[in-house]
Design an enzyme around this catalytic site. Structure first.
Site, short mmCIF file in Angstrom:
data_model
loop_
_atom_site.label_atom_id
_atom_site.label_comp_id
_atom_site.label_asym_id
_atom_site.label_seq_id
_atom_site.Cartn_x
_atom_site.Cartn_y
_atom_site.Cartn_z
N VAL A 67 -12.81 -0.72 11.94
CA VAL A 67 -14.21 -1.38 11.77
C VAL A 67 -14.16 -2.77 11.00
O VAL A 67 -13.65 -3.39 11.03
CB VAL A 67 -15.94 -0.33 10.93
CG1 VAL A 67 -14.76 -1.35 9.04
CG2 VAL A 67 -16.90 -1.28 11.07
N TYR A 99 -33.22 11.38 6.92
CA TYR A 99 -34.48 10.55 7.57
C TYR A 99 -35.59 9.88 6.22
O TYR A 99 -35.27 10.72 5.30
CB TYR A 99 -34.86 11.73 8.68
CG TYR A 99 -36.77 10.76 8.38
CD1 TYR A 99 -36.88 9.35 9.26
CD2 TYR A 99 -37.50 11.03 8.13
CE1 TYR A 99 -37.46 8.68 9.24
CE2 TYR A 99 -38.97 10.34 8.37
CZ TYR A 99 -38.95 9.13 8.86
OH TYR A 99 -40.55 8.21 9.17
N GLY A 152 -0.56 -9.44 17.57
CA GLY A 152 0.22 -8.51 16.43
C GLY A 152 1.22 -8.22 15.85
O GLY A 152 1.66 -8.64 15.37
N CYS A 204 -5.96 -6.45 3.86
CA CYS A 204 -7.30 -6.47 4.84
C CYS A 204 -8.07 -7.88 4.08
O CYS A 204 -9.09 -8.48 5.04
CB CYS A 204 -7.76 -5.86 4.94
SG CYS A 204 -6.57 -4.21 5.86
N PRO A 217 17.43 13.62 5.09
CA PRO A 217 16.65 14.56 4.61
C PRO A 217 16.24 13.93 3.33
O PRO A 217 15.41 14.10 2.26
CB PRO A 217 17.49 15.65 4.41
CG PRO A 217 17.68 16.07 5.37
CD PRO A 217 17.96 14.60 5.77
N ALA A 266 0.56 -1.07 0.03
CA ALA A 266 0.39 -0.06 0.33
C ALA A 266 1.32 1.46 0.17
O ALA A 266 0.72 2.16 -0.75
CB ALA A 266 -0.78 0.04 1.16
N ALA A 303 9.03 1.48 3.47
CA ALA A 303 8.04 1.87 3.05
C ALA A 303 7.83 0.00 3.06
O ALA A 303 6.95 -1.14 2.48
CB ALA A 303 7.00 1.97 2.05
N SER A 339 15.27 11.32 9.89
CA SER A 339 16.17 12.13 10.07
C SER A 339 17.15 12.69 9.12
O SER A 339 18.03 12.84 9.23
CB SER A 339 16.91 11.54 11.47
OG SER A 339 17.05 10.37 12.17
#
Length: 453
Positions: free
Chosen positions: A333, A429, A247, A44, A279, A12, A113, A277
């Site tokens: 969610v 509504y 995790g 996911c 550049p 991603a 990444a 840190s």
């Protein structure tokens, strides 16, 4: 000579960065190196691939190597592990995992990444055959084969987080007897306590065995293969497969070895422009430290949505931009059988720890007009500062519609709204969609009673 960008990681965050940089600066020379055999996949969706709802691994893939290389003009390589970063020489060493060959590539700018990896607990037997993790497509393929082979067997899931619960559902629907072991005294402890209890009831009503307040202390083996588990109470059960789902931790070893600054949980420290840190080096996604949008404090909340946003920002800034990432609320969610669970912002304990005089308010309200067929309860919990009425967090369980309502609370928190202001919202509504007084309005009006005036 055109500027050269190397991106470490092809999911991603990495591909968002590479694609954005190429759009902004087409003349930039970009290479992407991905350690696994797949790029641009929806991690996911892996629980649903394991259960068979998604048939093929390629169904999870948005972009192929060929599409990235030929259509987007970004040469992308799989089974290519970056093993070293030389900041002084501005080079990276890449190992071809198929043949073991190493090559050195120069860069002007670098984007890390590298994502995250599952936590491997330090317990006896953890390296046995039959112990699985679920992070990559290859992990999913292995676990899916095991679930199919054990469709009448017994599985243990270590960890009762979102991924563990999603896989529990899919395994149970596949005919596997599922046992979840969770160290905490209740499931999803960030939820309001009665919400956690409803999650537990939902799992048990669908035949899932949940063991709370105890973890797996040892994996029993029959030779090299896992055959059972022993929990913290000394109880043993025989099993056919084990999923470790306690995790993840950031893949920041490369950055650490290169001398880059690390932050919370060893996530790579970045500024708001995703710059490290050094550049010349940017980082994004599950390998970096984040910032809580409410408190401004350091956080680590690895999410696919965050990875995509950070990648886009990093890629634009590498190409000369100055976009900033504002932080995370931890919006999430999921679905466990027929129960939808959503949350955003701070929990009550987090809000108090951050210095707020916080209170919570809980309501139950149908998601449609009471007379309209199919109405289901939404249970909402709001966390607010009782001095100002400012919304700090929200949680919900119930029907599918709880996700959309949670998104309204995400907007409210982001805009610094009070529960009084939320109560004044002109929401839609229709009997088939929502009652006259939407659960959002009921939740806000009840929470108003706890605001000091």
């Amino acid at each position: 000579m055109s500027e050269k960008l190397i991106v470490i990681g092809g999911t991603a965050a990495g591909l968002s960065a590479a694609s954005k940089a190429k759009r902004v600066k087409p003349e930039m020379e970009i290479q992407v190196f991905e350690k696994s055999g797949y790029i641009s996949y929806g991690a996911c969706g892996l629980p649903y691939f394991v259960g068979g709802m998604i048939a093929e691994p390629d169904d999870l893939v948005s972009l192929t190597v060929e599409q990235m290389t030929n259509k987007r003009g970004v040469p992308t390589y799989i089974h290519a592990e970056v093993t070293d970063i030389d900041r002084d020489g501005k080079t990276v060493t890449v190992k071809n995992l198929d043949n073991g060959e190493e090559t050195v590539h120069t860069y002007d700018k670098l984007v890390i990444a590298a994502g995250a990896r599952p936590i491997r607990p330090d317990i006896p037997g953890v390296d046995a055959e039959g112990v699985y993790y679920l992070r990559t497509v290859e992990d999913g393929i292995r676990l899916k084969h095991a679930v199919r082979a054990e469709s009448k067997g017994r599985a243990v899931i270590v960890g009762g987080g979102f991924i563990g619960l999603e896989v529990a559902e899919e395994m149970a629907l596949s005919g596997v007897e599922v046992h979840i072991y969770e160290m905490m005294p209740r499931l999803l402890p960030f939820l309001e306590e009665s919400f956690s209890e409803e999650v537990l009831r939902t799992l048990e009503n669908h035949g899932v065995h949940v063991h709370l307040g105890t973890g797996v202390q040892e994996i029993l083996t029959d030779g090299k293969t896992a055959s059972g588990v022993r929990d913290g109470n000394g109880q043993e059960i025989q099993v056919d497969l084990i999923l470790m789902s306690i995790g993840v931790m950031p893949n920041s070893e490369l950055a650490k070895k290169a001398g880059l600054e690390l932050g919370i949980k060893d996530g790579i420290a970045v500024n708001d422009e995703m710059q490290t840190s050094d550049p010349s080096i940017y980082a994004c996604g599950d390998c970096v430290q984040m910032k809580n949008r409410i408190t401004g404090e350091a956080a680590y909340v690895p999410m696919g949505t965050t990875a995509n946003k950070q990648g886009r920002i990093a890629g634009g800034n590498v190409a000369g931009g100055h976009e900033t990432f504002k932080g995370v609320l931890g919006s999430m969610v999921t679905k466990v059988f027929d129960l939808y669970i959503a949350a955003t912002g701070l929990t009550l304990s987090q809000a108090k720890a951050a210095g707020y005089d916080a209170v919570s308010s809980v309501i139950t309200k149908g998601d449609r007009a009471s007379y309209y067929p199919g109405s289901r309860d939404n249970k909402l919990c709001l966390i607010l500062d009782k001095k100002t009425g400012r919304l700090l967090g929200a949680q919900g369980i119930g029907s599918e519609s709880v996700a959309g309502r949670m998104n309204v609370f995400v907007v409210a928190i982001t805009c610094g709204m009070t529960v009084e202001e939320i109560n004044e919202l002109d929401l839609v509504y229709s009997p088939s969609v929502a009652p006259v007084y939407d659960p959002i309005l009921i939740a806000a009006s009840q929470a108003m009673k706890k605001v000091e005036h």
